[in-house]
Every structure is written in structure tokens, then in C-alpha cells.
Design a protein around this motif. Structure first.
Motif: not given
Length: 146
Positions: A73-83
Motif C-alpha cells: 500500500c502507499p504507506t508500505g514503501h521503502i524510503p529513498k535514503s538508506n534504501s
């Protein structure tokens, strides 16, 4: 979006996030209690320390955070920093979840997984609680979607 915190500050903030008695978990517990269901919480004797346990019915409920458990879902994304770190972290959590679910099922427990995004507002909380209550009372046990 660029992170405005240093690595140490970000680490400290992330360490403050609770794993028990979260807002979604409390909301679901209140709704289930209002439906007359009684349960135990954070049962330590079972794999994964389930959030809600119905001991007589041998049913456990996990209330998973979408970010931490990698929900689609939209909340379950991996952050771009320190991915790379976060991808590994979430994947490790998912593998541990699957291992705990297998162990619980092998021990004769029914497992229900509720996602944080399904508990965003009062209407969703009521619908999710009704679904969980219905699954506890009846015999329909679909597999959690991982």
C-alpha cells in the motif's frame, strides 16, 4: 525528499517508535471489546508474541504496521535514503512473520493478520473489527496475504 536529520538523530527517532500498544492496535482492541469479545494481549508463550490472542478459540491476531512489515500500500514503501538497509529490514521482518505464522499453524492456532491501513478511520476500524469477529466465530480462515 531530503532527510533533514543526521543519521544519529534519525536513529534515535526510529528507536522511539513503539511495537506494542500502537494506535491501530488499541483501536482494534477497543472495537473487538465493544463487540463483546474478550482476549489476552501480547501473549509471550507463542511465536511472534501476537498482539491479540483468543485462547479458547486458539486464534491469534497480528496488527502489522504497513511500513515495518512491507504491505503493498502507499504507506508500505521503502524510503529513498538508506534504501538498502530498509529493504533488508523489511524483508527480514516479512520472513520472520512468515516463520512465526507457520509455527503457530503447526501448533494448531488460527492466524489473522490485520494491516494498519485497514484501521485508518472509524468506519474502517468497525469494518475490520466485524470481519475479525466474524472470522473468529465462524470457520472461514483465508491465508494472510504476504
Amino acid at each position: 525528499m531530503v532527510d533533514t536529520l543526521t543519521a544519529a538523530e534519525r536513529s534515535h527517532r526510529m528507536s522511539l517508535i513503539r511495537s506494542r500498544n500502537t494506535g491501530p492496535e488499541l483501536a482494534l482492541r477497543r472495537a473487538l471489546h465493544a463487540k463483546g469479545l474478550r482476549y489476552r494481549i501480547h501473549f509471550r508463550g507463542l511465536p511472534g508474541k501476537p498482539d491479540i490472542v483468543f485462547t479458547r478459540r486458539r486464534v491469534v491476531v497480528f496488527v502489522n504496521g504497513c511500513f515495518w512489515h512491507g504491505h503493498k500500500c502507499p504507506t508500505g514503501h521503502i524510503p529513498k535514503s538508506n534504501s538498502a538497509f530498509w529493504k533488508n529490514k523489511v524483508e527480514t521482518n516479512r520472513k520472520r512473520d512468515a516463520r512465526n505464522i507457520r509455527a503457530l499453524r503447526a501448533a494448531g492456532w488460527k492466524v489473522i493478520v490485520v494491516w494498519e491501513c485497514g484501521l485508518r478511520n472509524r468506519l474502517a476500524i468497525g469494518a475490520t473489527a466485524a470481519s475479525v469477529a466474524g472470522r473468529i466465530v465462524t470457520r472461514g480462515w483465508p491465508s494472510p496475504k504476504y
